[in-house]
Design a protein around this motif. Structure first.
Motif, short mmCIF file in Angstrom:
data_model
loop_
_atom_site.label_atom_id
_atom_site.label_comp_id
_atom_site.label_asym_id
_atom_site.label_seq_id
_atom_site.Cartn_x
_atom_site.Cartn_y
_atom_site.Cartn_z
N ALA A 1 7.93 20.25 87.40
CA ALA A 1 8.29 20.67 88.76
C ALA A 1 9.74 20.33 89.06
N ARG A 2 10.19 19.14 88.63
CA ARG A 2 11.59 18.77 88.86
C ARG A 2 12.53 19.71 88.08
N ALA A 3 12.15 20.05 86.84
CA ALA A 3 12.99 20.96 86.05
C ALA A 3 13.09 22.32 86.72
N LEU A 4 12.00 22.79 87.33
CA LEU A 4 12.02 24.09 88.00
C LEU A 4 12.89 24.05 89.26
N ARG A 5 12.91 22.91 89.94
CA ARG A 5 13.75 22.83 91.16
C ARG A 5 15.23 22.94 90.80
N ASP A 6 15.59 22.49 89.60
CA ASP A 6 16.99 22.50 89.20
C ASP A 6 17.40 23.78 88.47
N VAL A 7 16.43 24.62 88.12
CA VAL A 7 16.74 25.75 87.25
C VAL A 7 17.54 26.83 87.99
N VAL A 8 18.45 27.44 87.29
CA VAL A 8 19.24 28.55 87.86
C VAL A 8 18.65 29.87 87.38
N PRO A 9 18.92 30.98 88.09
CA PRO A 9 18.40 32.27 87.62
C PRO A 9 18.93 32.59 86.22
N PRO A 10 18.13 33.21 85.38
CA PRO A 10 18.59 33.54 84.02
C PRO A 10 19.66 34.62 84.04
N PRO A 11 20.49 34.66 82.99
CA PRO A 11 21.51 35.72 82.92
C PRO A 11 20.87 37.10 82.90
N ARG A 12 21.61 38.07 83.43
CA ARG A 12 21.09 39.45 83.44
C ARG A 12 21.49 40.12 82.13
N ASP A 13 20.59 39.92 81.15
CA ASP A 13 20.85 40.46 79.82
C ASP A 13 19.51 40.89 79.21
N LEU A 14 19.48 41.09 77.92
CA LEU A 14 18.27 41.59 77.26
C LEU A 14 17.11 40.60 77.30
N MET A 15 17.37 39.33 77.60
CA MET A 15 16.31 38.33 77.71
C MET A 15 15.94 38.03 79.16
N TYR A 16 16.44 38.82 80.09
CA TYR A 16 16.24 38.54 81.52
C TYR A 16 14.75 38.51 81.88
#
Length: 671
Positions: free
Chosen positions: A596-611
């Motif tokens: 849960a703590r890791a998710l609070r700190d996570v940023v949106p993923p780059p807009r690329d083929l792995m998005y």
């Protein structure tokens, strides 16, 4: 047990101790031979029946299945009952032989010949000498003129003859000319139409001090070609005869020969003619780097390094038009959306934008288009959070649109292909745009094929491989992968096989059991080493194995328990994917508060083929920890891709249908 399969002679198989395995009758060997000819691709059962019988009997399909079952028992005697074969696999409508390349003598022979393409004479002589020893007779010697065998047999025969001649040429260069004469004499007697064989025999005789015999051989070649083919000798034979008559210096044992000699003389002449003309040298360097980039891992890395140096040198001269030409000359097709060197890419984008501002306002449309396309291609994976965002983040998207508009107006096919490459790199404003990328790929294929722009034709096929996977069409993706492989083999583009090999591993993951998928990915990882593409390689194998485990409900695991890839590497770092993988791993280990703590700190993923893939991972973790805000964001991000396969747009991995993740989010949402 490891099995060796041989087709360079009669079709046979041996166990690890070298003892022959019983393959039963000729039909069994024919099935095995047909699967070898397919080169790990699936051969439908209907095609097998058509190839095995001129007029297939009523029970032909059942007979083929019996032959396959018998072969599996012969090739994998220790396989437990009712477990799937890992060597002769069932996939879709047919069967495929999934042996390692080094375990089938024909595949191993071809791989060895390719690996020695740029090697020195010592390695060529030793390597090809060993490889030619694998031939026990004509390829597929125990089969007649089967129509399914003709092309492959002819190809392998040509490859062997080429290897014989390359080995002889290497031995001549090493000072073993006299020792090669008997073998070359027999070679031209058996294959009198091969002009290169005559040339090598005459050269070997001359270097052995037998000038008269060398001239006699060249005159025999001339008479044979005229009498039987009605043609005169080619320029190499004619030139050799002239050189022998005048004792040309380069024929001496210590001098260079063949391609090396031509290259040395041509580059020396070019150096001499250019003198100190720095501008011409810079433009020539940029063009050379473009060609070097597609030769393989070392060439790609060197091209990137020298490209930056060339652009920096051009900027120092203070000529924006020259700088623009040096930047724009590097129109190397790019299919992966994560940069191999982000710092270098940012610097190149900055140089292109500086040069755009310095260009005179009138004219220069084509040059301006190339600079804009460069900005779009090199800014891969850096789109803003939403399409309307302003500032620096939106510039790559605007650059792609402007480049395409200019290129269409100019009607220049090569320029339009470059601009479309930029468009492709910027088609990640949101999830669910696989159909848009498929259309870009289709236009690239059609445009490049019409105008003989081979590298962009390959790019178009690879883009369509990715898009068709996302759109749940592995068969269509397979057709484009095969087309890309065929073009790459014909035009010596070795890096293409990295993407097509990984696609085939993805196809196994989409259609096969987890064990087969894990093994396919571990095998595919071997082709990444030395490819010169760290932006693709870093973290890819762990992510691929994780995707298989999650789809099949297996423990997520971590980098420490990864199997070795094709190079024996067990390091298994998650690379750039670590922020979005970590919460899933923590959930799998039952460490919910940490997840849960890791998710609070996570940023949106780059807009690329792995998005989409990264959002699918976040969706799983958010549901597991009950993060309602992140679940809502995940639904918003993934909803446009509801009809697609999550992550399969990469052409490398899949986490399953996006619709399944949306359903998971809906089930986990509060009432």
């Amino acid at each position: 047990m490891r099995v060796k399969i041989g087709v360079l002679g009669a079709v046979a198989a041996w166990d690890e101790a070298g003892d022959p395995l019983a393959l039963k009758g000729p039909r069994h060997r024919a099935v095995l031979a047909r699967l070898v000819v397919a080169h790990r691709r699936v051969v439908p059962v209907t095609r097998l029946t058509e190839d095995l019988w001129d007029d297939p009997p009523a029970r032909a399909v059942g007979s083929v299945r019996t032959f396959v079952g018998d072969l599996r028992r012969a090739l994998e005697p220790d396989r437990p009952p009712r477990t799937p074969s890992r060597l002769l696999v069932t996939e879709g409508p047919g069967y495929a032989l999934r042996a390692a390349k080094e375990d089938v003598d024909a595949w191993r022979f071809e791989q060895t010949v390719d690996a020695l393409a740029d090697a020195g004479p010592e390695r060529v002589a030793a390597g090809l000498g060993e490889a030619l020893g694998w031939w026990r007779g004509p390829a597929f010697a125990d089969f007649g003129d089967e129509r399914w065998l003709r092309t492959e047999r002819a190809r392998l025969t040509e490859l062997r003859l080429h290897a014989v001649e390359r080995r002889a040429e290497a031995r001549i260069a090493l000072g073993e000319a006299a020792a090669t004469v008997p073998g070359l004499d027999a070679h031209v007697t058996e294959h009198p139409w091969r002009e290169d064989a005559w040339r090598l025999l005459a050269l070997a005789l001359y270097r052995s001090g037998r000038q008269a015999d060398a001239l006699s051989v060249l005159r025999r070649a001339r008479a044979m070609l005229r009498e039987h083919l009605g043609v005169d000798p080619g320029p190499r034979l004619r030139r050799l005869e002239e050189d022998v008559l005048r004792h040309a210096e380069h024929l001496d044992p210590g001098a260079g020969s063949g391609i090396d000699d031509v290259w040395s003389r041509a580059t020396a002449a070019y150096e001499s003619s250019l003198g100190s003309r720095a501008r011409t040298r810079l433009e020539s360097t940029a063009s050379l780097m473009r060609d070097l980039a597609v030769t393989g891992g070392g060439g790609l890395e060197a091209a990137r390094r020298h490209r930056v140096a060339a652009v920096a040198a051009a900027e120092q001269l203070g000529d924006p038009e020259l700088t623009a030409r040096v930047i724009g000359a590097y129109d190397v097709p790019a299919v992966w959306t994560r940069s191999d060197d982000p710092e270098q890419a940012r610097w190149l984008v900055g140089a292109a934008e500086r040069t755009l501002r310095l260009l005179p306002s009138g004219g220069h449309d084509a040059t301006r288009c190339r600079l804009l396309a460069t900005v779009a291609v090199e800014s891969r994976g850096t789109l803003p959070a939403d399409e309307s965002a302003g500032g620096a983040a939106a510039r790559p998207l605007r650059a792609a649109r402007q480049a395409e508009e200019i290129a269409r107006g100019l009607g220049d096919p090569a320029l339009l292909c470059f601009a479309l490459n930029g468009t492709f790199m910027q088609t990640f404003q949101r999830a669910g745009l696989a159909a848009r990328r498929d259309a870009v790929g289709a236009e690239l294929v059609a445009l490049a094929a019409r105008h003989d722009l081979v590298r962009y034709e390959v790019l178009g096929h690879l883009v369509r491989v990715q898009a068709r996977c996302a759109l749940s069409d592995p068969a269509g993706a397979g057709r484009h992968a095969s087309a890309a492989d065929e073009l790459a083999a014909r035009h010596d583009l070795p890096l293409v096989s990295v993407f097509t090999t990984w696609f085939r591993a993805l196809r196994t993951a989409m259609t096969g059991p987890p064990d087969a998928a894990l093994a396919a990915y571990a095998d595919a990882a071997g082709c990444l080493h030395g490819s010169g593409m760290p932006g693709l390689q870093q973290g890819l194998l762990p992510l691929a194995l994780l995707s298989v485990r999650l789809r099949h409900g297996l423990p997520a695991g971590g980098p420490g328990d990864l199997p070795a890839d094709g190079s024996g590497d067990r390091s298994g770092g998650w690379g750039p994917y670590e922020p979005w993988v970590r919460p899933v791993l923590l959930v799998g280990e039952g460490r919910i508060p940490e997840a849960a703590r890791a998710l609070r700190d996570v940023v949106p993923p780059p807009r690329d083929l792995m998005y989409e893939a990264m959002w699918c991972l976040l969706a799983r973790a958010a549901v597991a920890v009950g993060d309602r805000a992140l679940m809502a964001r995940a639904r918003t991000a993934l909803a446009p891709a509801a009809a697609e396969q999550g992550g399969a747009g990469s052409g490398l991995i899949t986490l399953g249908p996006v619709a399944d993740h949306l359903a998971l989010l809906a089930d986990g949402a509060p009432d």
